[in-house]
Each structure stands twice: as C-alpha cells, then as structure tokens.
Design a protein around this motif. Structure first.
Motif, PDB file in Angstrom:
ATOM      1  N   PHE A 145     -17.235  44.365 -56.022  1.00  0.00           N
ATOM      2  CA  PHE A 145     -16.144  45.225 -55.211  1.00  0.00           C
ATOM      3  C   PHE A 145     -16.675  46.251 -54.615  1.00  0.00           C
ATOM      4  CE2 PHE A 145     -13.107  48.674 -54.963  1.00  0.00           C
ATOM      5  CZ  PHE A 145     -12.147  48.101 -53.879  1.00  0.00           C
ATOM      6  N   TYR A 146     -17.343  47.122 -55.428  1.00  0.00           N
ATOM      7  CA  TYR A 146     -17.724  48.358 -54.943  1.00  0.00           C
ATOM      8  C   TYR A 146     -18.811  48.344 -54.067  1.00  0.00           C
ATOM      9  CZ  TYR A 146     -14.477  51.158 -57.706  1.00  0.00           C
ATOM     10  OH  TYR A 146     -13.561  51.717 -58.499  1.00  0.00           O
ATOM     11  N   THR A 147     -19.909  47.376 -54.179  1.00  0.00           N
ATOM     12  CA  THR A 147     -20.774  46.973 -53.275  1.00  0.00           C
ATOM     13  C   THR A 147     -20.483  46.799 -51.973  1.00  0.00           C
ATOM     14  OG1 THR A 147     -22.403  46.138 -55.067  1.00  0.00           O
ATOM     15  CG2 THR A 147     -22.911  45.366 -52.636  1.00  0.00           C
ATOM     16  N   GLU A 148     -19.224  45.845 -52.014  1.00  0.00           N
ATOM     17  CA  GLU A 148     -18.706  45.452 -50.590  1.00  0.00           C
ATOM     18  C   GLU A 148     -17.923  46.627 -50.207  1.00  0.00           C
ATOM     19  OE1 GLU A 148     -16.328  42.176 -51.365  1.00  0.00           O
ATOM     20  OE2 GLU A 148     -18.018  40.595 -51.601  1.00  0.00           O
ATOM     21  N   ALA A 149     -17.641  47.601 -50.686  1.00  0.00           N
ATOM     22  CA  ALA A 149     -16.878  48.643 -50.167  1.00  0.00           C
ATOM     23  C   ALA A 149     -17.957  49.807 -49.767  1.00  0.00           C
ATOM     24  CB  ALA A 149     -15.849  49.501 -51.405  1.00  0.00           C
ATOM     25  N   GLY A 150     -19.181  49.416 -50.228  1.00  0.00           N
ATOM     26  CA  GLY A 150     -20.261  50.653 -49.744  1.00  0.00           C
ATOM     27  C   GLY A 150     -20.278  51.646 -50.670  1.00  0.00           C
ATOM     28  N   GLU A 151     -19.816  51.605 -51.894  1.00  0.00           N
ATOM     29  CA  GLU A 151     -19.761  52.800 -52.674  1.00  0.00           C
ATOM     30  C   GLU A 151     -20.722  52.380 -53.844  1.00  0.00           C
ATOM     31  OE1 GLU A 151     -15.721  53.985 -54.291  1.00  0.00           O
ATOM     32  OE2 GLU A 151     -14.900  53.382 -52.466  1.00  0.00           O
ATOM     33  N   TRP A 152     -22.175  52.620 -53.511  1.00  0.00           N
ATOM     34  CA  TRP A 152     -23.169  52.433 -54.184  1.00  0.00           C
ATOM     35  C   TRP A 152     -23.498  52.814 -55.611  1.00  0.00           C
ATOM     36  CZ3 TRP A 152     -24.083  48.613 -51.148  1.00  0.00           C
ATOM     37  CH2 TRP A 152     -24.251  48.659 -49.750  1.00  0.00           C
ATOM     38  N   GLU A 153     -23.027  54.088 -55.691  1.00  0.00           N
ATOM     39  CA  GLU A 153     -23.268  54.503 -56.989  1.00  0.00           C
ATOM     40  C   GLU A 153     -22.116  54.081 -58.068  1.00  0.00           C
ATOM     41  OE1 GLU A 153     -23.460  58.947 -59.445  1.00  0.00           O
ATOM     42  OE2 GLU A 153     -23.257  58.800 -57.036  1.00  0.00           O
ATOM     43  N   GLN A 154     -21.117  53.704 -57.553  1.00  0.00           N
ATOM     44  CA  GLN A 154     -19.965  53.062 -58.473  1.00  0.00           C
ATOM     45  C   GLN A 154     -20.388  51.670 -58.814  1.00  0.00           C
ATOM     46  OE1 GLN A 154     -18.099  54.905 -60.076  1.00  0.00           O
ATOM     47  NE2 GLN A 154     -16.004  54.154 -59.498  1.00  0.00           N
ATOM     48  N   ALA A 155     -20.907  50.953 -57.661  1.00  0.00           N
ATOM     49  CA  ALA A 155     -21.321  49.628 -57.949  1.00  0.00           C
ATOM     50  C   ALA A 155     -22.512  49.690 -59.004  1.00  0.00           C
ATOM     51  CB  ALA A 155     -21.779  48.953 -56.487  1.00  0.00           C
ATOM     52  N   GLY A 156     -23.647  50.686 -58.778  1.00  0.00           N
ATOM     53  CA  GLY A 156     -24.529  50.656 -59.626  1.00  0.00           C
ATOM     54  C   GLY A 156     -24.144  50.771 -61.126  1.00  0.00           C
ATOM     55  N   ARG A 157     -22.985  51.777 -61.401  1.00  0.00           N
ATOM     56  CA  ARG A 157     -22.718  52.097 -62.798  1.00  0.00           C
ATOM     57  C   ARG A 157     -21.949  50.822 -63.468  1.00  0.00           C
ATOM     58  NH1 ARG A 157     -19.360  57.172 -61.095  1.00  0.00           N
ATOM     59  NH2 ARG A 157     -21.183  58.808 -60.931  1.00  0.00           N
ATOM     60  N   PHE A 158     -21.423  49.942 -62.432  1.00  0.00           N
ATOM     61  CA  PHE A 158     -20.990  48.759 -63.144  1.00  0.00           C
ATOM     62  C   PHE A 158     -21.892  47.850 -63.329  1.00  0.00           C
ATOM     63  CE2 PHE A 158     -16.721  50.816 -61.976  1.00  0.00           C
ATOM     64  CZ  PHE A 158     -16.122  50.834 -63.160  1.00  0.00           C
ATOM     65  N   GLU A 159     -22.866  47.514 -62.299  1.00  0.00           N
ATOM     66  CA  GLU A 159     -23.843  46.592 -62.709  1.00  0.00           C
ATOM     67  C   GLU A 159     -24.736  46.946 -63.813  1.00  0.00           C
ATOM     68  OE1 GLU A 159     -25.415  42.948 -61.448  1.00  0.00           O
ATOM     69  OE2 GLU A 159     -23.632  43.945 -60.657  1.00  0.00           O
ATOM     70  N   ALA A 213     -28.753  46.743 -60.422  1.00  0.00           N
ATOM     71  CA  ALA A 213     -28.176  48.072 -60.531  1.00  0.00           C
ATOM     72  C   ALA A 213     -29.081  49.121 -60.143  1.00  0.00           C
ATOM     73  CB  ALA A 213     -27.817  48.369 -62.085  1.00  0.00           C
ATOM     74  N   ALA A 214     -30.528  49.133 -60.114  1.00  0.00           N
ATOM     75  CA  ALA A 214     -31.391  49.785 -60.039  1.00  0.00           C
ATOM     76  C   ALA A 214     -31.549  50.160 -58.186  1.00  0.00           C
ATOM     77  CB  ALA A 214     -32.779  49.711 -60.534  1.00  0.00           C
ATOM     78  N   MET A 215     -31.287  48.784 -57.803  1.00  0.00           N
ATOM     79  CA  MET A 215     -31.485  48.968 -56.190  1.00  0.00           C
ATOM     80  C   MET A 215     -30.041  49.630 -55.872  1.00  0.00           C
ATOM     81  SD  MET A 215     -32.683  44.784 -55.436  1.00  0.00           S
ATOM     82  CE  MET A 215     -31.747  44.712 -54.319  1.00  0.00           C
ATOM     83  N   LEU A 216     -28.921  49.283 -56.235  1.00  0.00           N
ATOM     84  CA  LEU A 216     -27.717  49.895 -55.905  1.00  0.00           C
ATOM     85  C   LEU A 216     -27.815  51.551 -56.329  1.00  0.00           C
ATOM     86  CD1 LEU A 216     -25.123  47.439 -57.580  1.00  0.00           C
ATOM     87  CD2 LEU A 216     -25.319  48.133 -55.088  1.00  0.00           C
ATOM     88  N   PHE A 217     -28.441  52.000 -57.211  1.00  0.00           N
ATOM     89  CA  PHE A 217     -28.593  53.500 -57.337  1.00  0.00           C
ATOM     90  C   PHE A 217     -29.513  54.252 -56.294  1.00  0.00           C
ATOM     91  CE2 PHE A 217     -27.187  52.675 -61.946  1.00  0.00           C
ATOM     92  CZ  PHE A 217     -26.062  53.702 -61.935  1.00  0.00           C
TER      93      PHE A 217
END
Length: 171
Positions: free
Chosen positions: A113-127, A143-147
């Motif tokens: 969800f957060y990846t699709e929303a472009g909220e990379w840090e949140q996405a990274g935390r959950f991944e 997760a590392a890529m998202l961060f």
C-alpha cells in the motif's frame, strides 16, 4: 516521481490477490464475526472487480461490525486510495497497522500500500518488518530498496546487515 517496482513485478492486481489471501487466512475465524467476515469477503471481491462503491460500502460496514479487524482496514485503505480519498486511505492504513502490525500478511499488505502511495520510508518499515517476521531475504532486499528510494541509506544498510546476520546465523 518514479515508482519503485518490486522485483517480482508486483502491481495492483497482485495487491488485490494479496488482500484476498489475507482474507482467506482469517476465514477460519468466521464463527467469531460471521456478518463482518461475509462483508469483508464481499468487499474484497468487489475491490478485485474494480467495483469501488460496493467495496467501500461492504468494507466500511465490516469495519463497523468488527472495528478491530486489520484486514478490513487494509482493504479499506486500498479502496479509499483507488477512489482518490487519500486522507481516508492513510487513516485506514494507520488503523490496520495499529491493529495488525505484527502480522506478516498485514505487514506485507501495508508495504505494498505505502509503495503504491509513494511513501517509501513507511513502505520500507513494513517490508523490513515482514522480512524479519518471515525471514524472507527478497523482502529484505525490497525493504533496502524502499529505504534508498526514501533517501534513507542508513536504514537500507541496517536492513541489509540485519538480513545478512540472520542468513549467516541460519547456516
């Protein structure tokens, strides 16, 4: 802004499939909340079909009947997002996280969800949480890529080091 793509090519269709799987994981508990569970299933099917008004109606009703069900809030977040209701989507995702943030399926769904929303840090935390919960090395890489996408090299390095340590410990 550029969108991060998961190595597996995860897209909106895969997200819907994940939501259906999350729902299936909880259907065993249907005796606890039969009406809420039925509405959750109906909402997920409507979401999968792109019937956003029906999905919203059923998922909102499910979340009212069982307000402590993180799967309903996660699906509602996706429904709101697809409907252009960004603020409500964020609130529903936060609710899903507060109720089910320790559940690997919820963690994965929130990362998507957060990846699709472009909220990379949140996405990274959950991944990253999902990677730890499941010991999924590919999830640690995602997760590392998202961060990195979020400009958080420190968190990317920490995630990668944690994955390597877990991998070495497992051998």
């Amino acid at each position: 802004t550029s969108r991060l793509r998961y190595p597996s090519g995860m897209g909106a269709g895969t997200f819907r499939l994940l939501l259906l799987l999350v729902a299936a994981a909880g259907w065993m508990r249907a005796a606890e909340e039969p009406a809420a569970d039925k509405l959750l299933r109906q909402g997920l099917v409507a979401l999968d079909r792109g019937e956003l008004a029906a999905a919203r109606r059923d998922l909102e009703a499910a979340s009212k009947l069982n307000p402590r069900e993180p799967r309903a809030w996660l699906a509602l977040a996706q429904t709101y997002w697809k409907s252009g209701l960004k603020k409500q989507a964020g609130s529903a995702a936060a609710r899903a996280a507060s109720l089910g943030g320790a559940d690997p399926l919820i963690q994965r769904g929130l990362a998507i969800f957060y990846t699709e929303a472009g909220e990379w840090e949140q996405a990274g935390r959950f991944e990253a949480a999902y990677a730890v919960s499941t010991r999924d090395r590919e999830a640690a890489v995602r997760a590392a890529m998202l961060f990195l996408q979020a400009g958080r090299a420190d968190a990317a390095i920490e995630t990668a080091q944690r994955a390597l340590a877990a991998d070495n410990h497992a051998k």
